[in-house]
Design an enzyme around this catalytic site. Structure first.
Site, PDB file in Angstrom:
ATOM      1  N   ASP A  93       5.672   0.732  12.025  1.00 58.02           N
ATOM      2  CA  ASP A  93       4.454   0.030  11.611  1.00 58.02           C
ATOM      3  C   ASP A  93       4.429  -1.431  12.050  1.00 58.02           C
ATOM      4  O   ASP A  93       3.454  -2.136  11.786  1.00 58.02           O
ATOM      5  CB  ASP A  93       4.287   0.113  10.090  1.00 58.02           C
ATOM      6  CG  ASP A  93       4.052   1.545   9.618  1.00 58.02           C
ATOM      7  OD1 ASP A  93       4.193   1.804   8.417  1.00 58.02           O
ATOM      8  OD2 ASP A  93       3.745   2.397  10.468  1.00 58.02           O
ATOM      9  N   LYS A 107       0.844  -1.210   0.000  1.00 62.05           N
ATOM     10  CA  LYS A 107       0.000   0.000   0.000  1.00 62.05           C
ATOM     11  C   LYS A 107       0.874   1.253   0.000  1.00 62.05           C
ATOM     12  O   LYS A 107       0.748   2.135  -0.847  1.00 62.05           O
ATOM     13  CB  LYS A 107      -0.906   0.020   1.230  1.00 62.05           C
ATOM     14  CG  LYS A 107      -1.519   1.386   1.546  1.00 62.05           C
ATOM     15  CD  LYS A 107      -2.380   1.353   2.780  1.00 62.05           C
ATOM     16  CE  LYS A 107      -1.673   1.467   4.082  1.00 62.05           C
ATOM     17  NZ  LYS A 107      -1.317   2.832   4.478  1.00 62.05           N
ATOM     18  N   ASN A 108       1.802   1.327   0.958  1.00 62.37           N
ATOM     19  CA  ASN A 108       2.584   2.553   1.143  1.00 62.37           C
ATOM     20  C   ASN A 108       3.573   2.812   0.016  1.00 62.37           C
ATOM     21  O   ASN A 108       4.046   3.928  -0.156  1.00 62.37           O
ATOM     22  CB  ASN A 108       3.312   2.512   2.483  1.00 62.37           C
ATOM     23  CG  ASN A 108       2.342   2.629   3.634  1.00 62.37           C
ATOM     24  OD1 ASN A 108       1.161   2.917   3.437  1.00 62.37           O
ATOM     25  ND2 ASN A 108       2.824   2.396   4.836  1.00 62.37           N
ATOM     26  N   ARG A 165       0.212  14.438  13.728  1.00 60.90           N
ATOM     27  CA  ARG A 165       0.854  14.118  12.442  1.00 60.90           C
ATOM     28  C   ARG A 165       0.905  15.340  11.516  1.00 60.90           C
ATOM     29  O   ARG A 165       0.232  15.374  10.493  1.00 60.90           O
ATOM     30  CB  ARG A 165       0.190  12.937  11.769  1.00 60.90           C
ATOM     31  CG  ARG A 165       0.373  11.648  12.576  1.00 60.90           C
ATOM     32  CD  ARG A 165      -0.132  10.443  11.869  1.00 60.90           C
ATOM     33  NE  ARG A 165       0.655  10.079  10.714  1.00 60.90           N
ATOM     34  CZ  ARG A 165       0.311   9.098   9.868  1.00 60.90           C
ATOM     35  NH1 ARG A 165      -0.804   8.433  10.078  1.00 60.90           N
ATOM     36  NH2 ARG A 165       1.072   8.791   8.846  1.00 60.90           N
ATOM     37  N   CYS A 175      -4.794  12.095  13.236  1.00 62.35           N
ATOM     38  CA  CYS A 175      -5.163  10.673  13.091  1.00 62.35           C
ATOM     39  C   CYS A 175      -5.310  10.064  14.478  1.00 62.35           C
ATOM     40  O   CYS A 175      -5.123  10.746  15.481  1.00 62.35           O
ATOM     41  CB  CYS A 175      -4.137   9.938  12.244  1.00 62.35           C
ATOM     42  SG  CYS A 175      -2.781   9.293  13.196  1.00 62.35           S
TER      43      CYS A 175
HETATM   44  C1  EPZ Z   1       4.492   7.044   6.392  1.00 59.97           C
HETATM   45  O1  EPZ Z   1       3.712   8.057   7.021  1.00 59.97           O
HETATM   46  C2  EPZ Z   1       3.614   5.796   6.374  1.00 59.97           C
HETATM   47  N1  EPZ Z   1       2.404   6.074   5.631  1.00 59.97           N
HETATM   48  C3  EPZ Z   1       3.254   5.392   7.796  1.00 59.97           C
HETATM   49  O2  EPZ Z   1       2.551   4.146   7.737  1.00 59.97           O
HETATM   50  C4  EPZ Z   1       4.521   5.167   8.598  1.00 59.97           C
HETATM   51  O3  EPZ Z   1       4.172   4.940   9.949  1.00 59.97           O
HETATM   52  C5  EPZ Z   1       5.422   6.411   8.524  1.00 59.97           C
HETATM   53  O4  EPZ Z   1       5.678   6.766   7.154  1.00 59.97           O
HETATM   54  C6  EPZ Z   1       6.768   6.196   9.202  1.00 59.97           C
HETATM   55  O5  EPZ Z   1       7.441   5.122   8.655  1.00 59.97           O
HETATM   56  C7  EPZ Z   1       2.429   5.952   4.280  1.00 59.97           C
HETATM   57  O6  EPZ Z   1       3.412   5.637   3.661  1.00 59.97           O
HETATM   58  C8  EPZ Z   1       1.144   6.243   3.563  1.00 59.97           C
HETATM   59  P1  EPZ Z   1       6.531  10.543   8.254  1.00 59.97           P
HETATM   60  P2  EPZ Z   1       4.153   9.595   6.969  1.00 59.97           P
HETATM   61  O7  EPZ Z   1       6.260  11.816   7.532  1.00 59.97           O
HETATM   62  O8  EPZ Z   1       4.774   9.874   5.665  1.00 59.97           O
HETATM   63  C9  EPZ Z   1       6.970  13.812  11.734  1.00 59.97           C
HETATM   64  C10 EPZ Z   1       0.746   2.654   8.073  1.00 59.97           C
HETATM   65  O9  EPZ Z   1       0.469   2.076   9.148  1.00 59.97           O
HETATM   66  N2  EPZ Z   1       6.637  14.826  10.704  1.00 59.97           N
HETATM   67  O10 EPZ Z   1       7.719   9.760   7.872  1.00 59.97           O
HETATM   68  O11 EPZ Z   1       2.982  10.402   7.376  1.00 59.97           O
HETATM   69  C11 EPZ Z   1       5.793  12.888  12.049  1.00 59.97           C
HETATM   70  O12 EPZ Z   1       4.909  13.469  12.966  1.00 59.97           O
HETATM   71  C12 EPZ Z   1       1.160   4.140   8.105  1.00 59.97           C
HETATM   72  O13 EPZ Z   1       0.731   2.115   6.978  1.00 59.97           O
HETATM   73  C13 EPZ Z   1       6.644  16.173  11.041  1.00 59.97           C
HETATM   74  O14 EPZ Z   1       6.921  16.540  12.189  1.00 59.97           O
HETATM   75  O15 EPZ Z   1       5.237   9.609   8.152  1.00 59.97           O
HETATM   76  C14 EPZ Z   1       6.492  11.648  12.569  1.00 59.97           C
HETATM   77  O16 EPZ Z   1       6.799  11.813  13.922  1.00 59.97           O
HETATM   78  C15 EPZ Z   1       0.870   4.764   9.418  1.00 59.97           C
HETATM   79  N3  EPZ Z   1       6.313  17.073  10.086  1.00 59.97           N
HETATM   80  C16 EPZ Z   1       7.764  11.625  11.732  1.00 59.97           C
HETATM   81  O17 EPZ Z   1       7.956  12.926  11.204  1.00 59.97           O
HETATM   82  C17 EPZ Z   1       6.004  16.721   8.789  1.00 59.97           C
HETATM   83  O18 EPZ Z   1       5.722  17.576   7.957  1.00 59.97           O
HETATM   84  C18 EPZ Z   1       7.739  10.626  10.580  1.00 59.97           C
HETATM   85  O19 EPZ Z   1       6.571  10.846   9.824  1.00 59.97           O
HETATM   86  C19 EPZ Z   1       6.013  15.342   8.467  1.00 59.97           C
HETATM   87  C20 EPZ Z   1       6.334  14.418   9.438  1.00 59.97           C
END
Ligand code: EPZ
Length: 422
Positions: free
Chosen positions: A308, A22-23, A123, A118
């Site tokens: 995850d 999916k991701n 997030r 969420c």
């Molecule tokens: C992706 O989410 C995945 N989703 C998530 O999987 C996964 O948990 C996550 O990466 C981490 O591996 C998809 O691919 C669709 P991040 P994403 O931006 O891109 C902070 C599942 O279960 N952050 O890497 O949203 C954030 O809060 C899902 O399939 C900021 O502060 O995650 C987090 O603490 C859930 N500001 C960290 O970075 C921003 O602008 C990592 O988030 C963006 C992120």
């Protein structure tokens, strides 16, 4: 709304094919909109999030044909004419926010709803927006929508992600490949989903250096062409089933269609619990130990232990002989599954971003509530080893990220049924 009725206590034996990721598919679907012609993506899972994103892409005017019995998606972007992603769809699936990079990157304009929070926290998407501003894109907010505007070509520059972010890396890649004369993403995410996206964009004609590293350098090209690719297998689904195969003595699973290289240090961690993990090309054999050893983990960005899989790991640790800890350094409050596992008899305690687990505790069937995708699959894993019968409510969360879960588990001996909630 559906629920699962699960009668626990059966060892799992047999073969499970791993579905497409999916991701990894979602960024490719957005990237298809950057092309001048049609793209075909194979090995796309039949999941609610994919259907939702198909609709988001249809709203902007692209032709989308999903032959889901063949897991094949065809996207023709040539008639895109409505540069907006509405709140009603974006709120259902956060990754719809990739439309911001795709639309402004191709058409110089985008109006995309902010995704909102969420189940486990705020997030934010601040890094997506600050990165685009650093690139030279004009960003404004209006009534919960982000409006992005950019000239034909922009200077670019560089932006450092703190913390590293998968989503921000994806959006900055989508926004820059046709727009930024030169742009450097520092502390970029190295997740396999990002690497697959980079390879997809390069195959379309993009100019990207540093693929697979935390420094990506993009130099704009004038146009990109549609291509045909096969999407990666789902490494999180794979990890979930490896844990399912380790949790109950006598279980033995063969997982096919895998890409073991994408698992980072996960197989070694699992071996430390006493589980036998045998990797053979694209097939992984997992054999449960008679006694599970407690192994603590700390989640990290790739190639560290994926956030995850932390809920599933903590669930497995309730069946280990001894104490262990699970710490999530990516999401500090992703523990909504703990009170539900305690309802089944687990001995767990959350403090800040760590859950402490004391095992082995026999689990007994009860009603439990899903809260998000990975939390809900951990409840299914627990119910599979619990005595008597459990009901897992609100499994629509699971349908977002696990293709044919009950069919796959039934095929290896689980007693699981999907029924309508009363
Ligand atoms: C992706 O989410 C995945 N989703 C998530 O999987 C996964 O948990 C996550 O990466 C981490 O591996 C998809 O691919 C669709 P991040 P994403 O931006 O891109 C902070 C599942 O279960 N952050 O890497 O949203 C954030 O809060 C899902 O399939 C900021 O502060 O995650 C987090 O603490 C859930 N500001 C960290 O970075 C921003 O602008 C990592 O988030 C963006 C992120």
């Amino acid at each position: 709304m559906d629920k699962f009725i699960i009668k626990g206590g059966n060892p799992l034996k047999g073969t499970i094919p791993i579905s497409g990721s999916k991701n990894a598919a979602l960024p490719l679907m957005a990237a298809s909109l950057l092309g001048d012609s049609t793209s075909i993506i194979k090995n796309v899972p039949r999941l609610k999030d994919i259907y939702t994103f198909n609709n988001v892409i249809r709203v902007v005017g692209a032709q989308v044909d999903f032959k889901d019995d063949e897991n094949t998606l065809t996207i023709d972007p040539s008639n895109v004419n409505h540069l907006e992603a509405p709140y009603d769809l974006v709120r259902k699936m956060r990754a719809s926010f990739y439309m911001l990079g795709a639309l402004v990157g191709k058409h110089g304009y985008a109006k995309v709803s902010l995704p909102g929070g969420c189940a486990w926290g705020p997030r934010p998407v601040d890094l997506h927006l600050k990165g685009m501003e650093a690139m030279g894109i004009d960003i404004s907010l209006e009534k919960g929508y982000v409006i992005a505007k950019a000239e034909d070509k922009i200077e670019g520059g560089s932006f450092k992600l703190e913390p590293s972010s998968v989503g921000a890396t994806v959006n900055l890649l989508l926004a820059s490949v046709l727009k930024a004369k030169k742009f450097i993403i520092k502390n970029a995410a190295k997740e396999p989903d990002v690497v697959q996206l980079c390879n997809f964009l390069v195959k379309m004609g993009a100019n990207i250096d540093g693929i697979g590293t935390d420094a990506l350098t993009i130099k704009a090209v004038n146009n990109l062409s549609g291509i045909e690719v096969s999407n990666d297998p789902d490494r999180i689904e794979l990890g979930t089933f490896m844990i399912a195969g380790a949790m109950f003595p006598g279980s033995e699973l063969t997982l096919t269609g895998c890409n073991p290289e994408q698992l980072g240090n996960f197989p070694d961690k699992l071996r430390k619990t006493g589980t036998s993990v045998d990797i053979n090309g694209t097939t992984i054999n997992v054999k449960a130990p008679d006694v599970l050893k407690p192994v603590s983990i700390k989640t990290e960005i790739y190639p560290g232990f994926p956030t995850d899989l932390q809920a599933q790991w903590a669930t497995m640790m309730t069946q280990a002989e001894g104490a262990s800890k699970v710490t999530d350094t990516v999401y500090f409050d992703r523990f909504s599954y703990v009170p539900e596992l305690v309802r089944l008899g687990a001995d767990m305690d959350v403090e800040k971003n760590t859950v402490s687990i004391s095992g082995k505790t026999p689990l007994t069937g009860a009603s439990v509530m899903s809260t998000d995708l990975r939390a809900s699959v951990s409840l299914v894993l627990a119910a599979l080893v619990a005595e008597n019968t459990s009901e897992v409510l609100r499994i629509y969360h699971l349908d977002r990220g696990y293709e044919s879960l009950e069919e796959k588990l039934t095929a290896v001996g689980a007693n699981i049924k999907r029924v309508e909630e009363d």
